[in-house]
Design a protein around this motif. Structure first.
Motif, PDB file in Angstrom:
ATOM      1  N   SER A  58       0.821  -1.213   0.000  1.00  0.00           N
ATOM      2  CA  SER A  58       0.000   0.000   0.000  1.00  0.00           C
ATOM      3  C   SER A  58       0.853   1.260   0.000  1.00  0.00           C
ATOM      4  N   ARG A  59       2.126   1.102   0.273  1.00  0.00           N
ATOM      5  CA  ARG A  59       3.035   2.250   0.355  1.00  0.00           C
ATOM      6  C   ARG A  59       4.117   2.094  -0.702  1.00  0.00           C
ATOM      7  N   ARG A  60       4.142   3.001  -1.649  1.00  0.00           N
ATOM      8  CA  ARG A  60       5.114   2.926  -2.730  1.00  0.00           C
ATOM      9  C   ARG A  60       6.417   3.615  -2.310  1.00  0.00           C
ATOM     10  N   PRO A  61       7.557   3.127  -2.758  1.00  0.00           N
ATOM     11  CA  PRO A  61       8.830   3.785  -2.428  1.00  0.00           C
ATOM     12  C   PRO A  61       8.910   5.188  -3.025  1.00  0.00           C
ATOM     13  N   THR A  62       9.714   6.016  -2.403  1.00  0.00           N
ATOM     14  CA  THR A  62       9.959   7.367  -2.904  1.00  0.00           C
ATOM     15  C   THR A  62      11.155   7.350  -3.848  1.00  0.00           C
ATOM     16  N   LEU A  63      10.996   7.947  -5.004  1.00  0.00           N
ATOM     17  CA  LEU A  63      12.066   8.029  -5.993  1.00  0.00           C
ATOM     18  C   LEU A  63      12.860   9.312  -5.767  1.00  0.00           C
ATOM     19  N   ILE A  64      14.191   9.174  -5.726  1.00  0.00           N
ATOM     20  CA  ILE A  64      15.097  10.315  -5.602  1.00  0.00           C
ATOM     21  C   ILE A  64      15.980  10.330  -6.840  1.00  0.00           C
ATOM     22  N   LEU A  65      15.842  11.379  -7.642  1.00  0.00           N
ATOM     23  CA  LEU A  65      16.614  11.543  -8.865  1.00  0.00           C
ATOM     24  C   LEU A  65      17.755  12.516  -8.568  1.00  0.00           C
ATOM     25  N   ASN A  66      18.982  11.990  -8.577  1.00  0.00           N
ATOM     26  CA  ASN A  66      20.111  12.707  -7.997  1.00  0.00           C
ATOM     27  C   ASN A  66      20.995  13.386  -9.043  1.00  0.00           C
ATOM     28  N   GLY A  67      20.375  14.106  -9.953  1.00  0.00           N
ATOM     29  CA  GLY A  67      21.120  14.979 -10.836  1.00  0.00           C
ATOM     30  C   GLY A  67      21.497  14.402 -12.182  1.00  0.00           C
ATOM     31  N   ASP A  68      21.626  15.289 -13.168  1.00  0.00           N
ATOM     32  CA  ASP A  68      21.916  14.940 -14.561  1.00  0.00           C
ATOM     33  C   ASP A  68      20.916  13.905 -15.070  1.00  0.00           C
ATOM     34  N   ILE A  69      19.664  14.137 -14.771  1.00  0.00           N
ATOM     35  CA  ILE A  69      18.586  13.242 -15.205  1.00  0.00           C
ATOM     36  C   ILE A  69      18.150  13.627 -16.607  1.00  0.00           C
ATOM     37  N   ILE A  70      17.863  14.896 -16.814  1.00  0.00           N
ATOM     38  CA  ILE A  70      17.462  15.403 -18.122  1.00  0.00           C
ATOM     39  C   ILE A  70      18.655  16.125 -18.731  1.00  0.00           C
ATOM     40  N   GLU A  71      19.032  15.738 -19.922  1.00  0.00           N
ATOM     41  CA  GLU A  71      20.219  16.296 -20.578  1.00  0.00           C
ATOM     42  C   GLU A  71      19.874  17.643 -21.208  1.00  0.00           C
ATOM     43  N   LEU A  72      20.155  18.720 -20.457  1.00  0.00           N
ATOM     44  CA  LEU A  72      19.908  20.062 -20.968  1.00  0.00           C
ATOM     45  C   LEU A  72      21.165  20.687 -21.552  1.00  0.00           C
TER      46      LEU A  72
END
Length: 508
Positions: A58-72
């Motif tokens: 019932s509890r989904r994990p929290t996602l942590i995106l730690n940088g350079d995810i989208i290539e701008l």
């Protein structure tokens, strides 16, 4: 039994041609943003299988995106964001069950730093709107609070939320931005986990501070996170999040980046630039007579600068962390980070946690280990998440990616998803065993499901091996056709061309 409560990924570089999480058009070196990469599909499938083993579904994990995810820096905005959408389609499928909790924490790195600039300006606008008319405006912030949701409203990314909500059938997603650090604290305050992209461990990202200290040596050196970012944000944003998106100039910046992987290509760039500058020097007087004598001087200077850039952390393939970056990491841990921990400690006591864990990426070379930091009672446990790009002509054995998992007690399990190899059969998943103190109940719980013999991991490893080789061929073709970037961007990268390029490569 402990469940997975947090999943941390970094350096996905969605939209970059050299990211194995972007898909290339068949027969061309250009991103197809309409279809997910085979590696991306299998990575999300592997994460879903792990998360489905949680006892509390019932509890989904929290996602942590730690940088350079989208290539701008090296991709156009629309391509990078569409590839990011393909990730959302898998992790938060429209009309389906989300893999993660609706709140996603996003820590911008250097390649997506502009997302922080956008978020902080929005935050400042909200703050200003709430002030009484006529009240003087304070300076805008350059850092967020370490612990999200404690006494301060979240900083939301309007752009990412709009992308997530573009499909009305998608489950709710709320992207909250933290920069440059994000902290998680145990209930008793004895353990703190800090996430940071990792760019401030390299001196190049504090270049403006260094120049200020050289020009004005009497001024106090910046040591607080706020001041470091305030002095360097424009430089970071310009070079790594803005310049690469500047039309055809941006395409050429990406081409120059690729050329740094080859000594032959560096020489070509140095020759072209020195000739071009010599032709533009005045034709009269002493300058006119010396302009062609100046050409070799300019060429040598360009070579030296290019070689220096190529020797950055990701260009040191034989060690997990170069000597300079190891020193920079220690400086960051013992200075700016401990300062933030003291200033935001529970009850404003200034007390430091008994156990500190530090999770970062940026280097594209995953590893785990410990560092002794003065003022802390135990060594800092360090976890590097690596990266998902291939930017060298030959496989670099230390380059690869980790997926970092945490349970509700903030115990860490670091899963080595892959390391680059010339042998396709050697790709296999496993645990990164560099921190024995973390080999507890959480790691034991996950062990049966982090098994390279399981089909979900076997399929992922095979897809990674294929795409690493494909990206090496693509890079080889780009370097060979550097004089004609339009051709390099559109023509296929046949396997036979790989052997023709320079075999020198200096890192990941």
């Amino acid at each position: 039994m402990p469940d997975i409560r947090y999943v941390c990924l970094s350096d996905l570089h969605f939209g970059a041609e050299n990211s194995i999480l972007s898909r290339l058009v068949d027969g061309a070196v250009v991103v197809d943003a309409t279809v997910p990469s085979p590696v991306l599909e299998r990575l999300v499938a592997a994460m879903r299988q792990l998360i489905e083993r949680n006892e509390d579904q019932s509890r989904r994990p929290t996602l942590i995106l730690n940088g350079d995810i989208i290539e701008l820096a090296l991709a156009s905005d629309n391509v990078a964001l569409m590839v990011f959408e393909r990730f959302l389609d898998l992790a938060f499928p429209p009309g389906g069950e989300p893999l993660f909790d609706s709140t996603v924490y996003y820590l911008p790195g250097n390649h997506d730093h502009h997302l922080w600039e956008s978020a902080r300006e929005r935050q400042y606008g909200t703050f200003v709107a709430a002030l009484d008319p006529g009240r003087p405006l304070p300076l805008p912030g350059h850092a967020t609070a370490l612990y999200p949701g404690e006494d301060r409203p979240p900083v939301q990314s309007e752009l990412l939320n709009e992308i997530a909500h573009r499909n009305p059938a998608r489950p709710p997603v709320d992207f909250r931005v933290s920069y440059p650090n994000l902290g998680l604290r145990s209930d008793d305050g004895s353990t703190v986990v800090v996430f940071h992209h990792g760019h401030f461990s390299e001196a190049i990202y504090q270049l403006m501070t260094t120049l200020k200290d050289l020009v004005f040596p009497g001024r106090v050196r910046a040591t607080r996170l706020w001041d470091i970012e305030a002095e360097n944000f424009a430089w970071i944003d310009f070079f790594w999040s803005t310049l690469g998106r500047s039309g055809e100039v941006g395409e050429d910046v990406g081409l120059i980046y690729d050329m740094l992987q080859s000594t032959e290509a560096i020489d070509t760039a140095a020759n072209n630039l020195s000739t071009g500058l010599a032709l533009r020097l005045p034709h009269v007087g002493l300058t006119g007579r010396l302009r062609w004598l100046l050409r070799p001087v300019i060429r040598q200077a360009v070579r030296r600068v290019a070689t220096h850039i190529a020797s950055s952390e990701r260009r040191t393939p034989h060690v997990a962390l170069s000597e300079s970056s190891a020193a920079g990491l220690m400086t960051y841990l013992s200075g700016p980070l401990l300062g933030q921990l003291r200033s935001e400690s529970a009850g404003d006591s200034g007390a430091l946690p008994e156990h500190l864990k530090f999770i970062f990426g940026h280097t594209h070379k995953p590893f785990t280990g410990t560092r002794n930091v003065r003022g802390l009672s135990h060594p800092v446990r360090v976890f590097n998440t690596g990266g998902w790009v291939v930017d060298t002509l030959r496989a670099q054995p230390l380059s690869g990616a980790n997926m970092v998992l945490l349970d509700e007690n903030l115990e860490v399990a670091s899963v080595r998803v892959y390391n680059q190899s010339d042998d396709p059969g050697s790709y296999r998943v496993g645990f990164d065993d560099g921190v024995p103190e973390e080999h507890g109940a959480f790691r034991e719980r996950l062990s049966p499901w982090v098994d390279p013999a399981l089909p979900v991991w076997r399929d992922l490893s095979a897809a990674i091996a294929d795409l690493v080789a494909e990206r090496q061929r693509a890079l080889s073709w780009i370097i060979k056709n550097a004089g004609n970037p339009r051709q390099a961007a559109r023509v296929a990268a046949p396997e036979s061309e790989q052997s023709g390029a320079s075999e020198h490569a200096s890192g990941s």
